[in-house]
Design a protein around this motif. Structure first.
Motif, PDB file in Angstrom:
ATOM      1  N   VAL A  26       0.988  -1.237   0.200  1.00  0.00           N
ATOM      2  CA  VAL A  26       0.015  -0.053  -0.010  1.00  0.00           C
ATOM      3  C   VAL A  26       0.870   1.125   0.125  1.00  0.00           C
ATOM      4  O   VAL A  26       0.665   2.289  -0.844  1.00  0.00           O
ATOM      5  N   ARG A  27       2.006   1.045   0.738  1.00  0.00           N
ATOM      6  CA  ARG A  27       2.749   2.465   0.846  1.00  0.00           C
ATOM      7  C   ARG A  27       3.586   2.846  -0.576  1.00  0.00           C
ATOM      8  O   ARG A  27       3.542   3.820  -1.057  1.00  0.00           O
ATOM      9  N   GLU A  28       3.710   1.594  -1.154  1.00  0.00           N
ATOM     10  CA  GLU A  28       4.412   2.044  -2.613  1.00  0.00           C
ATOM     11  C   GLU A  28       3.273   2.562  -3.565  1.00  0.00           C
ATOM     12  O   GLU A  28       3.859   3.426  -4.291  1.00  0.00           O
ATOM     13  N   VAL A  29       2.322   2.012  -3.509  1.00  0.00           N
ATOM     14  CA  VAL A  29       1.095   2.580  -4.427  1.00  0.00           C
ATOM     15  C   VAL A  29       0.886   3.771  -3.913  1.00  0.00           C
ATOM     16  O   VAL A  29       0.716   4.747  -4.712  1.00  0.00           O
ATOM     17  N   HIS A  30       0.895   4.128  -2.825  1.00  0.00           N
ATOM     18  CA  HIS A  30       0.533   5.465  -2.228  1.00  0.00           C
ATOM     19  C   HIS A  30       1.639   6.469  -2.620  1.00  0.00           C
ATOM     20  O   HIS A  30       1.166   7.698  -3.137  1.00  0.00           O
ATOM     21  N   GLU A  31       2.895   6.041  -2.573  1.00  0.00           N
ATOM     22  CA  GLU A  31       3.737   7.149  -3.208  1.00  0.00           C
ATOM     23  C   GLU A  31       3.797   7.345  -4.408  1.00  0.00           C
ATOM     24  O   GLU A  31       3.984   8.512  -4.894  1.00  0.00           O
ATOM     25  N   GLU A  32       3.276   6.219  -5.232  1.00  0.00           N
ATOM     26  CA  GLU A  32       3.159   6.483  -6.781  1.00  0.00           C
ATOM     27  C   GLU A  32       1.914   7.479  -6.841  1.00  0.00           C
ATOM     28  O   GLU A  32       2.008   8.343  -7.783  1.00  0.00           O
ATOM     29  N   LEU A  33       0.846   7.327  -6.237  1.00  0.00           N
ATOM     30  CA  LEU A  33      -0.384   8.172  -6.525  1.00  0.00           C
ATOM     31  C   LEU A  33      -0.057   9.565  -6.117  1.00  0.00           C
ATOM     32  O   LEU A  33      -0.554  10.461  -6.989  1.00  0.00           O
ATOM     33  N   THR A  34       0.617   9.793  -5.094  1.00  0.00           N
ATOM     34  CA  THR A  34       0.934  11.268  -4.615  1.00  0.00           C
ATOM     35  C   THR A  34       1.945  11.963  -5.378  1.00  0.00           C
ATOM     36  O   THR A  34       1.968  12.927  -5.410  1.00  0.00           O
ATOM     37  N   THR A  36       1.223  12.456  -8.636  1.00  0.00           N
ATOM     38  CA  THR A  36       0.421  13.099  -9.479  1.00  0.00           C
ATOM     39  C   THR A  36      -0.926  13.469  -8.790  1.00  0.00           C
ATOM     40  O   THR A  36      -1.514  14.391  -9.445  1.00  0.00           O
ATOM     41  N   LYS A  37      -1.306  13.373  -7.709  1.00  0.00           N
ATOM     42  CA  LYS A  37      -2.435  14.122  -6.978  1.00  0.00           C
ATOM     43  C   LYS A  37      -2.385  13.929  -5.564  1.00  0.00           C
ATOM     44  O   LYS A  37      -1.538  13.014  -5.059  1.00  0.00           O
ATOM     45  N   GLU A  38      -3.123  14.758  -4.796  1.00  0.00           N
ATOM     46  CA  GLU A  38      -3.147  14.490  -3.316  1.00  0.00           C
ATOM     47  C   GLU A  38      -3.872  13.489  -2.895  1.00  0.00           C
ATOM     48  O   GLU A  38      -5.222  13.230  -3.547  1.00  0.00           O
ATOM     49  N   SER A  39      -3.605  12.766  -2.043  1.00  0.00           N
ATOM     50  CA  SER A  39      -4.329  11.410  -1.629  1.00  0.00           C
ATOM     51  C   SER A  39      -3.601  11.111  -0.113  1.00  0.00           C
ATOM     52  O   SER A  39      -2.620  11.048   0.016  1.00  0.00           O
ATOM     53  N   GLY A  40      -4.525  10.737   0.587  1.00  0.00           N
ATOM     54  CA  GLY A  40      -4.223  10.263   2.056  1.00  0.00           C
ATOM     55  C   GLY A  40      -3.738   8.784   1.939  1.00  0.00           C
ATOM     56  O   GLY A  40      -4.438   8.020   1.342  1.00  0.00           O
ATOM     57  N   TYR A  41      -2.970   8.560   2.886  1.00  0.00           N
ATOM     58  CA  TYR A  41      -2.499   6.876   3.111  1.00  0.00           C
ATOM     59  C   TYR A  41      -3.725   5.846   3.293  1.00  0.00           C
ATOM     60  O   TYR A  41      -3.844   4.947   2.653  1.00  0.00           O
ATOM     61  N   THR A  42      -4.392   6.465   4.229  1.00  0.00           N
ATOM     62  CA  THR A  42      -5.609   5.634   4.894  1.00  0.00           C
ATOM     63  C   THR A  42      -6.811   5.648   3.522  1.00  0.00           C
ATOM     64  O   THR A  42      -7.254   4.692   3.265  1.00  0.00           O
ATOM     65  N   THR A  43      -6.997   6.486   2.727  1.00  0.00           N
ATOM     66  CA  THR A  43      -7.627   6.578   1.653  1.00  0.00           C
ATOM     67  C   THR A  43      -7.258   5.590   0.562  1.00  0.00           C
ATOM     68  O   THR A  43      -7.915   4.653   0.298  1.00  0.00           O
ATOM     69  N   THR A  44      -5.840   5.486   0.377  1.00  0.00           N
ATOM     70  CA  THR A  44      -5.360   4.588  -0.663  1.00  0.00           C
ATOM     71  C   THR A  44      -5.501   2.996  -0.075  1.00  0.00           C
ATOM     72  O   THR A  44      -5.786   2.003  -0.634  1.00  0.00           O
ATOM     73  N   LEU A  45      -5.305   2.735   1.268  1.00  0.00           N
ATOM     74  CA  LEU A  45      -5.446   1.565   2.085  1.00  0.00           C
ATOM     75  C   LEU A  45      -7.038   1.140   1.932  1.00  0.00           C
ATOM     76  O   LEU A  45      -6.928  -0.082   1.589  1.00  0.00           O
ATOM     77  N   LYS A  46      -7.762   1.771   2.143  1.00  0.00           N
ATOM     78  CA  LYS A  46      -9.169   1.718   2.191  1.00  0.00           C
ATOM     79  C   LYS A  46      -9.740   1.130   0.741  1.00  0.00           C
ATOM     80  O   LYS A  46     -10.371   0.078   0.438  1.00  0.00           O
ATOM     81  N   LEU A  47      -9.152   1.892  -0.271  1.00  0.00           N
ATOM     82  CA  LEU A  47      -9.515   1.597  -1.667  1.00  0.00           C
ATOM     83  C   LEU A  47      -9.222   0.187  -2.059  1.00  0.00           C
ATOM     84  O   LEU A  47      -9.669  -0.367  -2.807  1.00  0.00           O
ATOM     85  N   MET A  48      -7.777  -0.018  -1.724  1.00  0.00           N
ATOM     86  CA  MET A  48      -7.137  -1.267  -2.166  1.00  0.00           C
ATOM     87  C   MET A  48      -7.771  -2.654  -1.479  1.00  0.00           C
ATOM     88  O   MET A  48      -8.029  -3.522  -1.978  1.00  0.00           O
ATOM     89  N   GLN A  49      -8.255  -2.070  -0.161  1.00  0.00           N
ATOM     90  CA  GLN A  49      -9.009  -3.353   0.875  1.00  0.00           C
ATOM     91  C   GLN A  49     -10.598  -3.514  -0.095  1.00  0.00           C
ATOM     92  O   GLN A  49     -10.941  -4.348  -0.171  1.00  0.00           O
ATOM     93  N   ILE A  50     -11.173  -2.385  -0.585  1.00  0.00           N
ATOM     94  CA  ILE A  50     -12.229  -2.526  -1.293  1.00  0.00           C
ATOM     95  C   ILE A  50     -12.159  -3.504  -2.455  1.00  0.00           C
ATOM     96  O   ILE A  50     -12.764  -4.252  -2.840  1.00  0.00           O
ATOM     97  N   MET A  51     -10.896  -2.705  -3.403  1.00  0.00           N
ATOM     98  CA  MET A  51     -10.538  -3.711  -4.608  1.00  0.00           C
ATOM     99  C   MET A  51     -10.273  -5.062  -4.368  1.00  0.00           C
ATOM    100  O   MET A  51     -10.512  -5.832  -5.126  1.00  0.00           O
TER     101      MET A  51
END
Length: 127
Positions: A26-34, A36-51
């Motif tokens: 999740v940390r690696e994905v979050h670092e890539e996402l940020t 190009t856009k603002e995103s919180g770590y917990t948002t990335t974590l939750k989205l990946m859990q939903i996925m």
């Protein structure tokens, strides 16, 4: 890819990262996402859990830091998205889609050659 699974735009951003990396935390994905856009770590974590719940991702939970990878291929996701666009935006007309795409976005000489070769194979399958 199941036809009832339709990734959202945010999910596609994550899938694109995983398609490139193969697998990531999740940390690696979050670092890539940020990048190009603002995103919180917990948002990335939750989205990946939903996925994961939607069977878009699988994860190795045997270690403390879960590692995720895509369960759907880029090709399958592209096909599903393209089918939806053709059927909803272009009322089923593949020709209208191609004309619009080529009219709005300049294709390189290599891309045009690839398109010509594909059309030739499509028109003359026994060649």
């Amino acid at each position: 890819m199941k036809s009832d699974i339709k990734p959202t735009e945010s999910e596609l951003e994550i899938l694109n990262i995983l398609w490139e990396k193969g697998e990531a935390t999740v940390r690696e994905v979050h670092e890539e996402l940020t990048k190009t856009k603002e995103s919180g770590y917990t948002t990335t974590l939750k989205l990946m859990q939903i996925m994961h719940e939607k069977n878009l991702l699988e994860r190795n939970a045997s270690v403390k830091t879960h590692v995720y990878w895509a369960l759907v291929s880029r090709k399958d996701a592209q096909k599903t998205a393209l089918d939806k666009i053709i059927n909803t935006v272009f009322t089923g007309s593949t020709a209208d889609l191609v004309i619009q795409a080529l009219g709005q976005h300049r294709a390189s000489a290599d891309e045009l050659d690839a398109i010509r070769k594909y059309l030739d194979q499509f028109e003359n399958p026994n060649k």
